[in-house]
Design a protein around this motif. Structure first.
Motif, mmCIF file in Angstrom:
data_model
loop_
_atom_site.group_PDB
_atom_site.id
_atom_site.type_symbol
_atom_site.label_atom_id
_atom_site.label_comp_id
_atom_site.label_asym_id
_atom_site.label_seq_id
_atom_site.Cartn_x
_atom_site.Cartn_y
_atom_site.Cartn_z
ATOM 1 N N TYR A 124 -42.199 -92.099 45.359
ATOM 2 C CA TYR A 124 -41.467 -93.064 46.164
ATOM 3 C C TYR A 124 -42.406 -94.214 46.529
ATOM 4 C CZ TYR A 124 -37.343 -90.136 47.270
ATOM 5 O OH TYR A 124 -36.192 -89.410 47.222
ATOM 6 N N THR A 125 -41.851 -95.411 46.636
ATOM 7 C CA THR A 125 -42.650 -96.515 47.162
ATOM 8 C C THR A 125 -42.850 -96.267 48.655
ATOM 9 O OG1 THR A 125 -40.686 -97.780 47.699
ATOM 10 C CG2 THR A 125 -41.686 -98.188 45.539
ATOM 11 N N PHE A 160 -47.127 -97.749 45.737
ATOM 12 C CA PHE A 160 -46.987 -96.300 45.761
ATOM 13 C C PHE A 160 -48.146 -95.697 46.557
ATOM 14 C CE2 PHE A 160 -44.287 -97.477 42.303
ATOM 15 C CZ PHE A 160 -43.229 -96.581 42.424
ATOM 16 N N GLU A 196 -39.641 -96.611 50.522
ATOM 17 C CA GLU A 196 -38.764 -95.436 50.431
ATOM 18 C C GLU A 196 -39.327 -94.253 51.201
ATOM 19 O OE1 GLU A 196 -36.877 -95.856 46.004
ATOM 20 O OE2 GLU A 196 -39.036 -95.633 46.212
ATOM 21 N N TYR A 200 -40.184 -92.932 37.792
ATOM 22 C CA TYR A 200 -38.929 -92.258 38.050
ATOM 23 C C TYR A 200 -37.768 -93.239 38.249
ATOM 24 C CZ TYR A 200 -35.438 -89.691 40.647
ATOM 25 O OH TYR A 200 -34.267 -89.159 41.089
ATOM 26 N N HIS A 201 -38.070 -94.369 38.891
ATOM 27 C CA HIS A 201 -37.011 -95.338 39.176
ATOM 28 C C HIS A 201 -36.409 -95.929 37.910
ATOM 29 C CE1 HIS A 201 -37.477 -95.535 43.501
ATOM 30 N NE2 HIS A 201 -38.727 -95.224 43.257
#
Lengths: 302, 521
Positions: free
Chosen positions: A90-91, A131, A94, B208-209
């Motif tokens: 996830y960034t 990230f 997020e 993943y995105h």
């Protein structure tokens, strides 16, 4: 308010937590302190049911945690872990928004709250698209705290939150942490093995050993009124430092008389001495302060 | 066999090649897609219930070790022939890497990350889709990559069960001694494998995105590939024909049917091991076969009369290098013991025993030799070793055994049998390279496949079986230093056959009848 009553937990027949009871009050930082394997992390994880207690009850604001759906319980409790525990795929945006996304907040609200927290935690908004692996350890840990704070939950559990940081970064984060408005209204339980950290951050400290609580009290109580030899022994190696740090200038007022140090009265002796020692003009101030502290100390130990 | 002639072959056959590549990709994608649908949930299941992991991975592992040809064999009784058994077999091969990598990927997710996710209040479903699967994705895709490469390889065997693909060229080329044909199938197959591997490797590196954006596109690709496959492999004929790869490329085969009879049966390519059974079970209506095959009797098949004589009769005889005969002076007269001892009905009967009564070639050979007073107990000699080759069908195994017993009984030579040497090309190359000393061959194959005789000569030398024999014998000696020993006595030729009942219903007796039937309406 969190109330833990006669809670036990065994793993493979071995007691990890043995019939402990304590209470964390509102607006309080309670530190669970002890060496590794003493049961402090197990105790913490039983509060958000990452580990289920074998016996005993845990109440949050008077309600048994077992009466709630486990996911709902957890969404209402902020959790900060060692090594940040950020999701690597996830960034940062997020990651911070994990719980609001589960709670289905609208986008605007999440965005506003994220930026608010970034400012408070001294993080730049440039990092939002990055990230976790692209951030420094200190930044990761701040993001971890932002993630735990975003949903405004009244309770925060912290499992060795600063354990992986170097000493300088740790000191910085400690001072930020203490001044963070967001935390002032929360009930916080923090687990650490770092004695200095416990004294620095904790309003009260629970000293644990082999699954039991040995003593609970304010830093001063624990330092000057140890319940037994174990407690005394536990702090012996950095006792003097701790004394310097737990004593604030206000405590020394009777021994300073009308001598003016021109320092804030809630700053501790250690920091005050540090500051005075930098200025060669203030040798006298330094000596007066040391003297006052020694007298104060004599009274405490008796 | 120069590069240019390979290009010529490819440009001549580019329609077929394109169809085969499409079919090959269709088979690979479709089976891979199904394997993902089955394997991914199974992998997730065993990652959740670790107790099951041993048995599930064990079963998938055992399935993986079944030789591909045998697996296709198992599929035929259950699924018949065509795309279904091929896709199921491919699915089974793709399963293990997908299940194993899904399992490894999920169980390999850092427990601290999982704990963080739980502490945030994720339920099991959210945990799976938001954390476990995304983090396991590179490992899972690596598994899919392995499966794709395996499937491109195994899909070449799909041509055994009339499912098409590049195997048609590869195995056709092996049967027809046509290196260009083999390469025209093998090179694209290898390129496909490399290409798929590289393409999937790109996905593996995706974040993943990016993958999430592709989640509708990828299944769409799979489905399109599947649809295209079924479109290209659908045959519109009234009669379902299945011919062996060798028959497809021979003048006394499909080529002759088209040029002499004007018959385009729109045949699928199928392996002769499964062809007869498929005809019996109604999966196919028209097949190519050998006139002496025991299964004609067993499956109640009717051999269509060759009214325009495109299937000339051919002799069977052992072929051997002259220098081998010199090296083993006892050999020629021993091999000749069998000359003339077999006729068509005897050979058909022997084949019947093998193909339908499931007697071993040893027993059939021994019984036959005893009956003809030729059998002698082995001398266990050791003055040199003779290596006998045979192609991969019953008749050749039986003949191989007979020669073995004769040589061991009448001489002091030792015998080594190298049976099941695929098609004509493999056997003949083995003989040329001295990997075997002799094997039984048919004059027709020698004439059409090995010598590649031009049409003018053909029309002269095929006037009688004897003429053919004389011609191939002299040409072989000239070109290869190989002799044809005395013929065994039976005539073998290609034949077209149908189920007797269907032939009667449609009133088809000759190949011309068949052509008229196909052209009617």
């Amino acid at each position: 308010m969190i109330k833990v009553e006669s809670v036990s937990k065994s793993f493979d027949g071995k007691h990890a937590v043995d019939d402990i009871s304590f209470q964390a009050n509102e607006k309080e930082i309670l530190v669970l302190l002890g060496t590794s394997g003493c049961g402090k992390t197990t105790t913490l994880k039983m509060i958000n049911r990452l580990i289920e207690a074998d016996s005993g009850t845990i109440l949050i604001d008077g309600k048994n945690i077992r009466d709630r759906k486990v996911e709902d319980l957890r969404m209402g409790i902020g959790f900060v872990m060692q090594n940040s525990g950020l999701f690597p795929h996830y960034t940062i945006r997020e990651n911070i928004a994990t719980v609001p996304n589960l709670l289905k907040w609208d986008k605007k609200k999440i965005e506003d709250r994220t930026h608010e927290l970034l400012t408070k935690l001294n993080l730049s908004s440039d990092i939002l698209t990055r990230f976790p692996s692209e951030l420094s350890g200190g930044q990761q840990q701040r993001v971890g705290i932002a993630r735990a704070l975003i949903a405004n939950s009244p309770i925060l559990l912290m499992d060795e939150p600063f354990g992986a940081l170097d000493n300088i970064t740790k000191a910085d984060i400690h001072s930020e942490f203490k001044s963070l408005e967001e935390l002032k209204n929360k009930t916080i339980i923090l687990v650490t093995h770092d004695v200095q950290e416990a004294f620095e951050l904790g309003h009260r400290i629970c000293l644990m050993d082999r699954g039991k609580i040995i003593q609970t009290g304010t830093p001063k109580e624990i330092l000057y009124d140890p319940k037994n030899d174990f407690v005394k022994e536990f702090f012996s190696s950095n006792r003097l430092l701790l004394e310097y740090k737990t004593t604030i200038l206000k405590d020394l007022q009777p021994f300073l008389g009308d001598f003016q140090l021109n320092l804030p009265e809630d700053s501790n002796v250690w920091n005050s001495l540090q500051e005075l020692s930098l200025d060669s003009q203030k040798t006298e101030h330094y000596e007066r302060l040391v003297k006052a502290f020694n007298e104060y100390r004599k009274r405490q130990i008796v | 066999m120069t590069q240019q002639s390979l290009w010529q072959f490819i440009s001549d056959q580019h329609d077929k090649l394109l169809t085969q590549i499409t079919q090959h990709l269709g088979l690979t994608f479709l089976s891979l897609f199904l394997a993902i649908i089955v394997g991914l949930p199974l992998g997730i299941l065993i990652a959740r219930k670790r107790k099951l992991s041993g048995s599930v991975l064990g079963i998938a592992g055992v399935l993986q070790t079944i030789p591909s040809i045998a697996l296709l064999g198992f599929m035929i009784p259950a699924f018949g022939i065509g795309a279904t058994p091929a896709i199921v077999a491919l699915l089974i091969y793709a399963l293990l890497p997908i299940i194993r990598n899904t399992y490894t990927g999920i169980t390999g997710v850092n427990p601290a990350i999982l704990e963080a996710a739980k502490a945030m209040g994720m339920n099991r479903k959210q945990l799976l889709f938001k954390v476990e699967l995304p983090l396991a994705m590179p490992v899972i895709i690596a598994g899919i990559r392995t499966a794709a490469v395996i499937n491109v390889g195994v899909a070449t065997l799909a041509s055994f069960v009339a499912a098409g693909g590049l195997g048609e060229f590869i195995f056709g080329g092996i049967s027809l001694n046509n290196t260009n044909m083999i390469l025209a199938g093998a090179i694209p197959a290898a390129l496909l494998a490399v290409l798929l591997d590289k393409i999937i490797a790109v996905f593996q590196k995706f974040k993943y995105h990016d993958l999430e954006k592709l989640k509708y596109i990828i299944p769409a690709i799979f489905i399109v590939a599947g649809v295209v496959y079924f479109l290209t492999s659908k045959s519109e004929s009234k009669i379902k024909a299945g011919f062996t790869p060798e028959f497809m490329g021979r003048q006394d085969g499909d080529l002759g049917l088209r040029s002499v009879y004007g018959l385009n049966a729109n045949p699928k390519v199928v392996n002769d091991a499964v062809m007869y059974k498929a005809a019996y079970e109604g999966e196919l209506d028209l097949i190519s076969g050998y006139s002496t095959d025991g299964r004609i009797k067993a499956f109640d098949l009717y051999v269509l009369e060759d009214d325009k004589k495109i299937f000339p009769p051919y002799f069977a005889a052992p072929i051997i290098k002259t220098k081998t005969l010199v090296k083993f002076p006892e050999l020629e007269k021993t091999l000749d013991l069998l000359a003339g001892k077999l006729n068509d009905s005897i050979m058909t009967d022997l084949n019947y025993k093998s193909d339908n009564l499931n007697q071993t070639p040893e027993k059939i050979a021994k019984d036959f030799l005893i009956k003809n007073n030729l059998y002698k107990v082995s001398n266990n000699g050791n003055s040199g070793t003779i290596r006998i080759g045979s192609k991969i069908f019953g008749e050749q195994y039986i003949l191989g055994e007979m020669y073995k017993m004769l040589i061991e009984g009448y001489t002091n030579y030792r015998v080594e049998t190298k049976t099941g040497l695929g098609g004509t090309k493999i056997c003949f190359d083995a003989l040329m390279n001295d990997a075997i000393d002799f094997y039984p061959e048919y004059t027709g194959t020698g004439l059409l496949v090995l010598l590649k005789t031009d049409e003018q000569t053909l029309s002269i030398v095929t006037k009688s079986a004897e003429n053919t024999y004389q011609y191939v014998n002299s040409e072989f000696q000239k070109q290869y230093g190989i002799q044809w020993l005395k013929p065994l006595g039976f005539n073998n030729s290609y034949a077209l056959m149908m189920r007797k009942k269907q032939a009667e219903e449609l009133k088809i007796k000759t190949i011309s009848d068949l052509k008229n039937y196909l052209n009617s309406k």
